[in-house]
Design a protein around this motif. Structure first.
Motif, short mmCIF file in Angstrom:
data_model
loop_
_atom_site.label_atom_id
_atom_site.label_comp_id
_atom_site.label_asym_id
_atom_site.label_seq_id
_atom_site.Cartn_x
_atom_site.Cartn_y
_atom_site.Cartn_z
N LEU A 229 -44.71 -18.71 -17.00
CA LEU A 229 -44.96 -17.34 -17.47
C LEU A 229 -46.12 -16.73 -16.69
CD1 LEU A 229 -44.68 -14.95 -19.41
CD2 LEU A 229 -46.15 -16.19 -21.03
N LEU A 230 -47.18 -17.49 -16.50
CA LEU A 230 -48.35 -16.98 -15.79
C LEU A 230 -48.02 -16.69 -14.32
CD1 LEU A 230 -51.36 -16.35 -16.17
CD2 LEU A 230 -51.86 -18.70 -15.50
N VAL A 231 -47.29 -17.61 -13.71
CA VAL A 231 -46.93 -17.44 -12.29
C VAL A 231 -46.08 -16.19 -12.10
CG1 VAL A 231 -45.59 -18.41 -10.38
CG2 VAL A 231 -47.10 -19.88 -11.72
N ILE A 232 -45.03 -16.05 -12.86
CA ILE A 232 -44.10 -14.93 -12.67
C ILE A 232 -44.77 -13.60 -13.02
CG2 ILE A 232 -41.99 -13.89 -13.60
CD1 ILE A 232 -40.73 -16.64 -13.57
N THR A 233 -45.61 -13.59 -14.05
CA THR A 233 -46.32 -12.36 -14.40
C THR A 233 -47.25 -11.93 -13.28
OG1 THR A 233 -46.23 -12.92 -16.75
CG2 THR A 233 -47.83 -11.26 -16.08
N ALA A 234 -48.03 -12.89 -12.76
CA ALA A 234 -48.99 -12.57 -11.69
C ALA A 234 -48.28 -12.15 -10.41
CB ALA A 234 -49.88 -13.78 -11.44
N LYS A 235 -47.23 -12.85 -10.04
CA LYS A 235 -46.51 -12.49 -8.82
C LYS A 235 -45.80 -11.15 -8.97
CE LYS A 235 -45.76 -17.07 -6.75
NZ LYS A 235 -45.94 -16.78 -5.31
N THR A 236 -45.32 -10.85 -10.16
CA THR A 236 -44.69 -9.54 -10.39
C THR A 236 -45.70 -8.43 -10.19
OG1 THR A 236 -43.08 -10.46 -11.96
CG2 THR A 236 -43.54 -8.10 -12.11
N ILE A 237 -46.90 -8.59 -10.73
CA ILE A 237 -47.95 -7.57 -10.56
C ILE A 237 -48.29 -7.41 -9.07
CG2 ILE A 237 -50.37 -7.02 -11.02
CD1 ILE A 237 -49.99 -8.45 -13.75
N ALA A 238 -48.41 -8.53 -8.37
CA ALA A 238 -48.76 -8.48 -6.95
C ALA A 238 -47.70 -7.73 -6.15
CB ALA A 238 -48.93 -9.89 -6.41
N HIS A 239 -46.43 -8.02 -6.40
CA HIS A 239 -45.35 -7.37 -5.66
C HIS A 239 -45.18 -5.92 -6.08
CE1 HIS A 239 -43.34 -10.71 -3.37
NE2 HIS A 239 -44.19 -11.39 -4.13
N LEU A 240 -45.45 -5.62 -7.34
CA LEU A 240 -45.35 -4.24 -7.81
C LEU A 240 -46.38 -3.35 -7.11
CD1 LEU A 240 -44.05 -2.18 -9.72
CD2 LEU A 240 -45.72 -2.87 -11.47
N VAL A 241 -47.59 -3.88 -6.92
CA VAL A 241 -48.63 -3.10 -6.22
C VAL A 241 -48.19 -2.76 -4.80
CG1 VAL A 241 -50.98 -3.20 -5.28
CG2 VAL A 241 -50.53 -3.95 -7.63
N PHE A 242 -47.58 -3.71 -4.11
CA PHE A 242 -47.11 -3.43 -2.76
C PHE A 242 -45.92 -2.46 -2.77
CE2 PHE A 242 -49.78 -6.88 -1.41
CZ PHE A 242 -50.12 -6.53 -0.10
N SER A 243 -45.13 -2.48 -3.84
CA SER A 243 -44.05 -1.49 -3.94
C SER A 243 -44.63 -0.09 -4.12
CB SER A 243 -43.11 -1.82 -5.10
OG SER A 243 -43.65 -1.44 -6.35
N TRP A 244 -45.78 0.01 -4.79
CA TRP A 244 -46.45 1.31 -4.93
C TRP A 244 -46.99 1.80 -3.58
CZ3 TRP A 244 -49.46 -0.38 -9.93
CH2 TRP A 244 -48.60 -0.25 -11.03
N VAL A 245 -47.39 0.87 -2.73
CA VAL A 245 -47.80 1.26 -1.37
C VAL A 245 -46.64 1.96 -0.66
CG1 VAL A 245 -48.51 0.40 0.90
CG2 VAL A 245 -49.54 -0.55 -1.18
N ASN A 246 -45.44 1.41 -0.81
CA ASN A 246 -44.27 2.04 -0.21
C ASN A 246 -43.93 3.36 -0.88
OD1 ASN A 246 -43.54 0.27 1.92
ND2 ASN A 246 -42.75 -1.20 0.43
N PHE A 247 -44.21 3.48 -2.18
CA PHE A 247 -44.00 4.77 -2.84
C PHE A 247 -44.90 5.84 -2.23
CE2 PHE A 247 -45.14 7.99 -5.96
CZ PHE A 247 -43.89 8.45 -6.34
N ILE A 248 -46.16 5.49 -1.99
CA ILE A 248 -47.09 6.43 -1.34
C ILE A 248 -46.55 6.85 0.02
CG2 ILE A 248 -49.42 6.68 -0.38
CD1 ILE A 248 -50.37 4.80 -2.65
N LEU A 249 -46.04 5.88 0.76
CA LEU A 249 -45.45 6.17 2.08
C LEU A 249 -44.28 7.15 1.95
CD1 LEU A 249 -45.02 5.53 5.15
CD2 LEU A 249 -43.54 3.65 4.40
N ILE A 250 -43.44 6.92 0.94
CA ILE A 250 -42.25 7.76 0.77
C ILE A 250 -42.62 9.16 0.28
CG2 ILE A 250 -40.12 8.04 -0.57
CD1 ILE A 250 -40.04 4.94 -0.72
N ALA A 251 -43.34 9.22 -0.84
CA ALA A 251 -43.57 10.50 -1.53
C ALA A 251 -44.63 11.36 -0.88
CB ALA A 251 -43.94 10.23 -3.00
N PHE A 252 -45.62 10.74 -0.23
CA PHE A 252 -46.75 11.52 0.28
C PHE A 252 -46.88 11.53 1.80
CE2 PHE A 252 -47.90 10.08 -4.02
CZ PHE A 252 -48.07 11.32 -4.62
N VAL A 253 -46.00 10.79 2.48
CA VAL A 253 -46.02 10.81 3.95
C VAL A 253 -44.66 11.26 4.49
CG1 VAL A 253 -46.37 9.47 6.07
CG2 VAL A 253 -47.77 8.99 4.04
N LEU A 254 -43.62 10.48 4.21
CA LEU A 254 -42.31 10.77 4.80
C LEU A 254 -41.70 12.07 4.26
CD1 LEU A 254 -40.68 7.22 4.93
CD2 LEU A 254 -41.45 8.60 6.85
#
Length: 389
Positions: A229-254
């Motif tokens: 539970l701890l591993v999957i929760t932490a890794k989900t948060i980590a990957h979600l943050v990087f998905s937000w980086v791509n959202f910034i790229l999409i919505a505010f750059v491209l």
């Protein structure tokens, strides 16, 4: 919480250090999304190569040709003399369509006989064929109404009365949410978001079983104290943050750079994007927890995600697909996301219009994450027993 923080930081370092992560999550998105936008830089289909076959050679046919030349959709590039020549040019890709004005067309119309104008299009190019049909149909309807109007005026009828008889029903059409049939405005956001689904599922699919490949699973086990539970929760948060980086790229750059998107709906887009991201991460974690082998997991993820754009209903309505294709569409998170995306982003409707689609995305999360935790906990326990043996 301290252990979770360590795992999140550790996952971020792995993403930035291991090529299998940073290439998929950070390098490919920018290149791929820019490539999609550049493909449709022309935005809409204009100046489609078109041919004229005029056997009438009358003032009326010349007037219709003049009106066709004013259409931005069409570019008259050829004059032809036979049907065989028309078909040959279409087969060779020289033109996309042609119109035939028959001999004695003007004479037949003035003598109250029906004239038959023929339109040839290359229906293998579906969208250009429809655009050509629309442009030619408007000109022919306008021309036929004009002929009737002239005849009535010549009889001494007042212009307004003649107009009412020549064109008794006036059609007003309003194209909503993509009035100019803009390819870039319509297709690019869809292609980008389906790309996000594939990127997130593949990257999160590697989050667990790649630990086996890099021989770091025991280290992860120690940090998490054996808690899946701890591993999957932490890794989900980590990957979600990087998905937000791509959202910034999409919505505010491209989107601003290429002049696409609906800026006022960015907040709602972010909410739907986040739900899609979490659902995709959950699916990736499930695949990763199900199969230890990285290659097998990758094959499963690619097989699952590749047909998403086709089955989502973006280019062809799902209700017109066979029932088994419709069923396949329901087991991909991109399908409810796309339905919601049209409503809250393109149409800028309130979020409650997408409530059913939001519920489906939440259901993906509710099913995938607990299942992934149970499967990965079994892997964790098995690894401890193997080490003890």
């Amino acid at each position: 919480m301290q252990a979770m923080g360590h795992i999140i930081l550790r996952e971020w370092k792995r993403i930035l250090r291991l090529p299998v992560f940073y290439i998929v999550m950070l390098v490919i998105p920018g290149l791929l999304f820019s490539f999609y936008a550049l493909i449709y830089q022309q935005r809409d289909a204009r100046n489609l190569a078109f041919a004229i076959w005029d056997e009438d050679q009358s003032p009326l046919s010349r007037q219709l040709i003049f009106l066709l030349q004013q259409r931005e959709t069409l570019q008259i590039t050829r004059r032809v003399g036979t049907e065989a020549e028309v078909k040959q040019l279409i087969q060779n890709g020289v033109i996309l369509g042609a119109v035939h004005f028959p001999a004695n067309m003007q004479k037949d119309i003035y003598s109250r006989h029906q004239a038959h104008v023929t339109l040839y299009t290359n229906a293998a190019s579906l969208v250009p064929a429809k655009l050509i049909y629309k442009a030619v149909a408007e000109v022919v309807i306008m021309g036929s109404s004009g002929v009737v109007l002239q005849k009535l005026v010549k009889t001494g009828m007042k212009a307004d009365r003649a107009m009412a008889l020549a064109n008794p029903v006036k059609l007003n059409s309003y194209q909503l949410y993509n009035a100019s049939y803009n390819y870039q405005e319509y297709l690019v956001p869809g292609l980008i978001t389906v790309g996000i689904q594939m990127i997130l599922i593949i990257s999160s699919m590697l989050a667990l079983n790649y630990e086996w490949k890099t021989n770091t699973m025991q280290e992860l086990y120690g940090l998490a104290k054996g808690s899946a539970l701890l591993v999957i929760t932490a890794k989900t948060i980590a990957h979600l943050v990087f998905s937000w980086v791509n959202f910034i790229l999409i919505a505010f750059v491209l989107f601003p750079w290429f002049g696409i998107g609906v800026p006022v709906a960015t907040g709602k887009f972010f909410l739907m994007y986040t739900l899609l991201s979490v659902a995709c991460i959950g699916i990736g974690m499930f695949i990763s927890a199900l199969f230890k082998d990285v290659m097998l997991s990758g094959d499963v993820a690619l097989f699952y995600t590749s047909p998403a754009f086709v089955f989502s209903g973006f280019t062809f309505p799902r209700w017109a697909m066979p029932w088994y294709d419709q069923y396949y569409a329901t087991i991909m998170p991109y399908t409810p996301f796309l339905d919601a995306f049209f409503k809250v982003y393109y149409m800028n409707l309130p979020m409650h219009y997408a409530q059913a689609d939001i519920n489906k995305l939440v259901l993906f999360c509710a099913v995938m994450f607990p299942t992934a935790i149970l499967l990965f906990q079994h892997q964790f326990n098995s690894s401890v027993n193997e080490q003890a043996a």
